[in-house]
Write a protein that holds these residues in place. Structure first.
Motif, short mmCIF file in Angstrom:
data_model
loop_
_atom_site.label_atom_id
_atom_site.label_comp_id
_atom_site.label_asym_id
_atom_site.label_seq_id
_atom_site.Cartn_x
_atom_site.Cartn_y
_atom_site.Cartn_z
N PRO A 101 0.81 -1.23 0.00
CA PRO A 101 0.00 0.00 0.00
C PRO A 101 0.85 1.28 0.00
O PRO A 101 0.53 2.22 -0.74
CB PRO A 101 -0.81 -0.13 1.29
CG PRO A 101 -0.92 -1.60 1.51
CD PRO A 101 0.40 -2.15 1.08
N LYS A 102 1.89 1.31 0.80
CA LYS A 102 2.76 2.50 0.84
C LYS A 102 3.51 2.69 -0.47
O LYS A 102 3.69 3.81 -0.93
CB LYS A 102 3.75 2.38 2.00
CG LYS A 102 3.11 2.50 3.37
CD LYS A 102 4.16 2.47 4.47
CE LYS A 102 3.48 2.65 5.84
NZ LYS A 102 4.48 2.62 6.94
N LYS A 103 3.93 1.60 -1.07
CA LYS A 103 4.66 1.69 -2.33
C LYS A 103 3.75 2.19 -3.46
O LYS A 103 4.18 2.97 -4.32
CB LYS A 103 5.26 0.32 -2.69
CG LYS A 103 6.41 -0.09 -1.77
CD LYS A 103 7.20 -1.27 -2.31
CE LYS A 103 6.43 -2.55 -2.25
NZ LYS A 103 7.26 -3.72 -2.63
N ILE A 104 2.51 1.76 -3.44
CA ILE A 104 1.56 2.22 -4.46
C ILE A 104 1.30 3.71 -4.32
O ILE A 104 1.28 4.45 -5.31
CB ILE A 104 0.24 1.43 -4.37
CG1 ILE A 104 0.45 0.02 -4.93
CG2 ILE A 104 -0.88 2.13 -5.15
CD1 ILE A 104 -0.75 -0.89 -4.81
N ALA A 105 1.12 4.17 -3.07
CA ALA A 105 0.92 5.61 -2.84
C ALA A 105 2.13 6.40 -3.30
O ALA A 105 2.00 7.48 -3.89
CB ALA A 105 0.64 5.85 -1.37
#
Length: 309
Positions: A101-105
């Motif tokens: 999730p953090k990488k996608i953001a």
């Protein structure tokens, strides 16, 4: 109609050996700026992320990557189902990347995405079907990309539909998308493990729980469905409170996949679009190369009254 599953390959009976030649009106657009495409592919790979554009062999990948648009595929790149129309890998999935999730953001910021689309493989091995991972992605994007609209294209959450609806409702996206894929008669051939009524139930209940949430669904034509069956699917989607629909031509990924039974003409797609408009959908995107997230930014222009560059 008979088929045999052998090592994740689907071998069809002699009835379906004839391969239809692709008509001239179905042509993918090649890259205008190959450099942009290579940059996006490098960003995705360097962050150990997946895009459905690459994994599902989407015919629009060059056009979309050139315009800096893509659809993230979360929860890995291996699906627990064996749908005969899909090019995504099938088998035993790997462990979930908790940092996804953090990488996608972060990547959404790097590419400067104004509209983020997130989908996933089916994860029937997970008790929650992966819904909590979807929720984490939504929250991370909202936290780091305040002006970005979010669309999620979810599986059917076969074992936990009501739980999934409750979870998504705690932090809903801008658009909730679940593809109906085909007419119910063909499910046993092209969408094994899924249930037509369950998919409609998911779309209906998420809308009842979140009246202001835009709901969306899509399906393919050219799999052997009758015109009356197509009309019934369109009407069923409307009855179950779907706001937006996409209709596209099925293209056979390989000889081991379900064969194309018919190529719809532009005129036939226009006819379906006209009918869907009369039925009352807020947005219809219909055509040979239309996929669920193809030009997804443009699809919401009229609804959100935004202009996307």
């Amino acid at each position: 109609m008979k088929d045999i599953n052998y090592k994740n390959k689907i071998i069809f009976s002699n009835t379906y050996k004839k391969i239809l030649r692709k008509p001239k009106w179905i042509t993918s657009k090649f890259p205008i700026d190959d450099k942009k495409i290579k940059i996006i592919k490098k960003i995705i790979k360097s962050n150990n992320l997946h895009s459905v554009c690459e994994e599902a062999l989407c015919p629009n990948i060059y056009e979309c990557f050139n315009k800096k648009t893509l659809t993230f595929m979360i929860l890995g790149n291996i699906c627990t189902r064996k749908c005969s129309f899909c090019a995504v890998l099938k088998g035993r999935p790997k462990e979930i990347d908790v940092n996804e999730p953090k990488k996608i953001a972060k990547v959404a910021n790097i590419i400067n995405l104004k509209h983020v689309v997130i989908t996933s493989v089916n994860r029937d091995d997970l008790k929650d079907g992966g819904v909590n991972h979807f929720l984490k992605c939504i929250k991370e994007i909202k936290k780091n990309n305040l002006n970005t609209t979010i669309e999620i294209l979810v599986p059917d959450f076969k074992k936990c539909i009501n739980y999934a609806i409750e979870k998504i409702s705690t932090c809903p996206p801008d658009i909730f998308n679940h593809n109906i894929e085909s007419v119910p008669r063909l499910y046993k051939y092209v969408r094994k493990g899924a249930n037509y009524k369950n998919s409609l139930y998911l779309l209906k209940k998420i809308k009842e729980k979140n009246p202001y949430l835009l709901t969306k669904s899509g399906f393919m034509v050219g799999l052997g469905e009758k015109y009356s069956e197509i009309i019934n699917v369109i009407k069923d989607l409307k009855k179950n409170f779907v706001d937006m629909i996409t209709i596209g031509q099925y293209l056979q990924p390989s000889l081991n996949h379900f064969p194309v039974k018919k190529y719809f003409t532009i005129k036939e797609f226009n006819k379906l679009e006209t009918l869907a408009k009369k039925i009352g959908f807020k947005n219809i995107f219909c055509g040979p190369l239309v996929r669920s997230s193809y030009h997804s930014r443009l699809q919401i222009n009229k609804i959100f009254k935004k202009k996307y560059n």
